[in-house]
Design an enzyme around this catalytic site. Structure first.
Site, PDB file in Angstrom:
ATOM      1  N   ARG B  44       0.876  -1.181   0.000  1.00 16.19           N
ATOM      2  CA  ARG B  44       0.000   0.000   0.000  1.00 16.19           C
ATOM      3  C   ARG B  44       0.911   1.229   0.000  1.00 16.19           C
ATOM      4  O   ARG B  44       2.139   1.120   0.082  1.00 16.19           O
ATOM      5  CB  ARG B  44      -1.001   0.024   1.160  1.00 16.19           C
ATOM      6  CG  ARG B  44      -0.608  -0.561   2.481  1.00 16.19           C
ATOM      7  CD  ARG B  44       0.514   0.092   3.237  1.00 16.19           C
ATOM      8  NE  ARG B  44       0.263   1.474   3.638  1.00 16.19           N
ATOM      9  CZ  ARG B  44       1.166   2.277   4.160  1.00 16.19           C
ATOM     10  NH1 ARG B  44       2.433   1.861   4.322  1.00 16.19           N
ATOM     11  NH2 ARG B  44       0.895   3.510   4.510  1.00 16.19           N
ATOM     12  N   GLY B  45       0.298   2.414  -0.087  1.00 16.34           N
ATOM     13  CA  GLY B  45       1.068   3.653  -0.145  1.00 16.34           C
ATOM     14  C   GLY B  45       1.213   4.055  -1.599  1.00 16.34           C
ATOM     15  O   GLY B  45       1.726   3.284  -2.418  1.00 16.34           O
ATOM     16  N   ALA B  46       0.760   5.264  -1.927  1.00 17.27           N
ATOM     17  CA  ALA B  46       0.688   5.679  -3.327  1.00 17.27           C
ATOM     18  C   ALA B  46       1.991   5.489  -4.104  1.00 17.27           C
ATOM     19  O   ALA B  46       1.991   4.848  -5.173  1.00 17.27           O
ATOM     20  CB  ALA B  46       0.204   7.129  -3.401  1.00 17.27           C
ATOM     21  N   ARG B  87      -6.727  -1.525  -7.920  1.00 19.42           N
ATOM     22  CA  ARG B  87      -7.113  -0.508  -6.924  1.00 19.42           C
ATOM     23  C   ARG B  87      -7.531   0.719  -7.738  1.00 19.42           C
ATOM     24  O   ARG B  87      -6.711   1.595  -8.014  1.00 19.42           O
ATOM     25  CB  ARG B  87      -5.921  -0.202  -5.997  1.00 19.42           C
ATOM     26  CG  ARG B  87      -6.204   0.770  -4.877  1.00 19.42           C
ATOM     27  CD  ARG B  87      -6.383   0.176  -3.460  1.00 19.42           C
ATOM     28  NE  ARG B  87      -5.645  -1.021  -3.178  1.00 19.42           N
ATOM     29  CZ  ARG B  87      -4.507  -1.068  -2.466  1.00 19.42           C
ATOM     30  NH1 ARG B  87      -3.965   0.021  -1.967  1.00 19.42           N
ATOM     31  NH2 ARG B  87      -3.926  -2.213  -2.246  1.00 19.42           N
ATOM     32  N   GLN B 192      -1.673   2.370  11.465  1.00 17.24           N
ATOM     33  CA  GLN B 192      -0.447   2.419  10.656  1.00 17.24           C
ATOM     34  C   GLN B 192       0.768   2.809  11.501  1.00 17.24           C
ATOM     35  O   GLN B 192       1.895   2.439  11.171  1.00 17.24           O
ATOM     36  CB  GLN B 192      -0.604   3.425   9.499  1.00 17.24           C
ATOM     37  CG  GLN B 192      -1.568   3.008   8.412  1.00 17.24           C
ATOM     38  CD  GLN B 192      -2.964   3.537   8.656  1.00 17.24           C
ATOM     39  OE1 GLN B 192      -3.331   3.880   9.788  1.00 17.24           O
ATOM     40  NE2 GLN B 192      -3.770   3.591   7.616  1.00 17.24           N
ATOM     41  N   ASP B 233      -1.637  13.375   1.624  1.00 15.95           N
ATOM     42  CA  ASP B 233      -2.303  12.691   0.517  1.00 15.95           C
ATOM     43  C   ASP B 233      -2.496  13.634  -0.657  1.00 15.95           C
ATOM     44  O   ASP B 233      -2.463  13.227  -1.813  1.00 15.95           O
ATOM     45  CB  ASP B 233      -3.650  12.142   0.969  1.00 15.95           C
ATOM     46  CG  ASP B 233      -3.479  10.895   1.807  1.00 15.95           C
ATOM     47  OD1 ASP B 233      -3.637  10.981   3.034  1.00 15.95           O
ATOM     48  OD2 ASP B 233      -3.141   9.841   1.226  1.00 15.95           O
ATOM     49  N   ASN B 243      -4.568  14.831   4.824  1.00 18.23           N
ATOM     50  CA  ASN B 243      -3.733  13.722   5.282  1.00 18.23           C
ATOM     51  C   ASN B 243      -4.559  12.859   6.225  1.00 18.23           C
ATOM     52  O   ASN B 243      -5.706  13.185   6.543  1.00 18.23           O
ATOM     53  CB  ASN B 243      -2.460  14.255   5.974  1.00 18.23           C
ATOM     54  CG  ASN B 243      -1.413  13.174   6.205  1.00 18.23           C
ATOM     55  OD1 ASN B 243      -1.153  12.355   5.329  1.00 18.23           O
ATOM     56  ND2 ASN B 243      -0.828  13.140   7.389  1.00 18.23           N
ATOM     57  N   LYS B 244      -3.990  11.761   6.662  1.00 14.10           N
ATOM     58  CA  LYS B 244      -4.659  10.791   7.539  1.00 14.10           C
ATOM     59  C   LYS B 244      -5.426  11.476   8.664  1.00 14.10           C
ATOM     60  O   LYS B 244      -4.945  12.425   9.280  1.00 14.10           O
ATOM     61  CB  LYS B 244      -3.588   9.863   8.133  1.00 14.10           C
ATOM     62  CG  LYS B 244      -4.097   8.739   8.996  1.00 14.10           C
ATOM     63  CD  LYS B 244      -5.056   7.827   8.283  1.00 14.10           C
ATOM     64  CE  LYS B 244      -4.462   7.206   7.042  1.00 14.10           C
ATOM     65  NZ  LYS B 244      -5.517   6.683   6.124  1.00 14.10           N
TER      66      LYS B 244
END
Lengths: 345, 345
Positions: B44-46, B87, B192, B233, B243-244
């Protein structure tokens, strides 16, 4: 739902370790079972523990089969000691046991003492209920017309004997006919919000939405929250509030977004001997609570974790403190003192 | 530790669903396995996903046993489609696949295409690494002399291909000889922080202490934190940062306590077409993540939960934004634009 109750000569208590998945009541027929229940955290919350301790003394006394006052008292001593030792740091247990001890010495005959002890325990229980309802009434005056309240941890029925301090204010407001909604933080690491607050509100058909602690700021900024209301572990003379870790963050975020931040707590929580929150030591708990989640390990074994159990919210973030004797606002130094010294009607 | 690597004609990736308890690497020999690994969140993670997608195309191409370019390309089409569909919302996957597609059309013979596709995937990988190191270097200039950094979520090696954005700044600072410490929030609901950040920092022998999200304010007030650094993000033209969830709260608490709040992100995160954070829709995820974890239910079944995946931090709380092209500060509108338009040396 009753956190604790005296039923047919027994203590009936809700086993909080089984919540939220099961609602199990325990009937305790001897004081040793009560001591075990306290040690095993089946009952918690300072006001609830005081009442439990009083009932424990009454139960222990009832089982003593002696005719003479001297023999009776010598057998009651170990009961007092065992109950006080069940949670040594709980001030309310000690306070309740002392109050029971005074009642025991004031009576001559054994059967009179037994009856007086039970009456005193029932009085302590009723007093806690009355305090919560008075806090609720004062808080409802404050909240009128507020749509959604955010709360943190559990300052509810489960921490007291059935109504709650912060959640007592919610209940009192709803009883007056306002369709109040609650947004509750889950309250990591011990999850009192998910396990206890969500459970007791849902059970009372009060509209509750659970969020993680990390979401509080987002919803305060979004304009969804009309006020925040939390309980307190200890309040200093200047109005600084010690409460469950995370309270300070919510208070800052509330102020930043112009949302009122209220604290609801009994007068017994106010400690005028402490001039500010800086004098309150912060209890550090086991890192295990942070490194695991609901019993499941979530972090690498070797990682360090910090786990302060509570934090201090400076008085400047507190819009008002609601007690059974009324509401205090700045300047807290004067207003809290006046409430503490107020003679009960 | 490598999030993803090309080894002997195979994709080797670290299975992030097994962290932090087990460090398991998967060797993928066909593109279908990669598609499955992405769907199952094993990676995961762009930025990491972009690299994975590129390697996936290279792997799919290598397995096509055709001599003619036409036959080869018609069999490569479904490979592109399957990878993009793994995805659908991940912009980086689409971007990487498009880049691979352009390379494929630029070559005549099949073996030349296969070689060129692998080289392009390796180039995308190296480019991501280079961007992270440049972000790290600029960030290290900013952090000089800072003792303890707070971070949120995972903007680390595990979200990229091996160095990280926010954690890249931490690594670069430490490489320059500063004994930097990290305080990491666990980052509910998906943890995370506990599962990924604590794991990758501990593995690199970087001093890390885990806290719950509710503790961030307490430690910022206590004076233990010299600066906060997080990833992003998406960044709007005015400097607002998506962001998160929980980032906004920490930013407010940092500002309240005069602690600098930094954002580290690649230029590709800056979206100049968006004038402010208010235009960014907030993804709402399943309530299940809040009501339970790792299969353990922690709240009553009937309770509602909110689960916004991220929040918006208004630019006024952001002290600086660190990119591979340099550092932006207020006025962000001008400074971000200048960084985006900067020609790579």
């Amino acid at each position: 739902m009753n956190t604790i109750e005296w039923v047919d000569g027994k203590i009936r208590l809700l086993d909080q370790t089984r919540l939220p998945l099961e609602e199990v009541y325990l009937d305790l027929t001897d004081y040793q079972s009560l001591v075990r229940a306290i040690k095993e955290m089946r009952i918690r919350g300072a006001p609830a523990l005081g009442v439990a301790a009083a009932y424990g003394v009454a139960l222990g006394a009832a089982a003593i089969d002696e005719e003479s006052k001297e023999a009776f008292e010598s057998r009651l001593g170990p009961v007092y000691e065992a109950i006080v030792a069940s949670r040594p740091t709980a001030v309310n247990i000690r306070w309740a046991v002392e109050r029971m001890r005074r009642v025991a010495s004031a009576h001559r005959d054994v059967s009179g003492v037994k009856k007086a002890l039970l009456n005193e325990a029932l009085a302590i229980h009723r007093q806690d209920e009355a305090i919560n309802h008075r806090i609720g009434a004062h808080g409802a005056d404050l909240l009128q017309g507020k749509g959604t309240v955010m709360t943190h941890c559990n300052a509810g029925a489960l921490a007291t004997t059935g109504y709650g301090t912060a959640l007592g204010v919610v209940r009192a407001t709803i009883e007056r006919g306002t369709a109040l909604k609650v947004m509750a933080t889950e309250t990591r690491p011990f999850l009192q919000g998910s396990r206890l607050t969500a459970w007791e509100l849902a059970r009372d058909q009060i509209d509750v939405t659970l969020i993680t602690d990390s979401m509080a700021g987002h919803f305060l900024k979004k304009g969804d929250i009309d006020c925040v209301i939390v309980g307190a572990d200890r309040i200093a003379a200047n109005g600084d509030v010690a409460n469950k870790i995370g309270t300070y963050s919510i208070a800052v975020l509330a102020k930043e977004n112009a949302v009122p931040f209220y604290v609801a707590a009994p007068i017994s929580t106010i400690d005028l001997s402490i001039s500010s929150g800086e004098e309150i030591p912060i209890e550090e708990r086991s890192p295990e609570e942070v490194l695991s989640f609901a019993g499941v390990q979530v972090a690498p074994q070797e990682v360090k974790a910090a786990n302060p159990a509570f934090d201090i919210t400076p008085y400047r973030y507190v819009s008002a403190i609601v007690t059974e004797n009324g509401i205090a606002r700045e300047p807290y130094l004067e207003e809290l003192k006046a409430l503490v010294e107020m003679i009960e009607e």
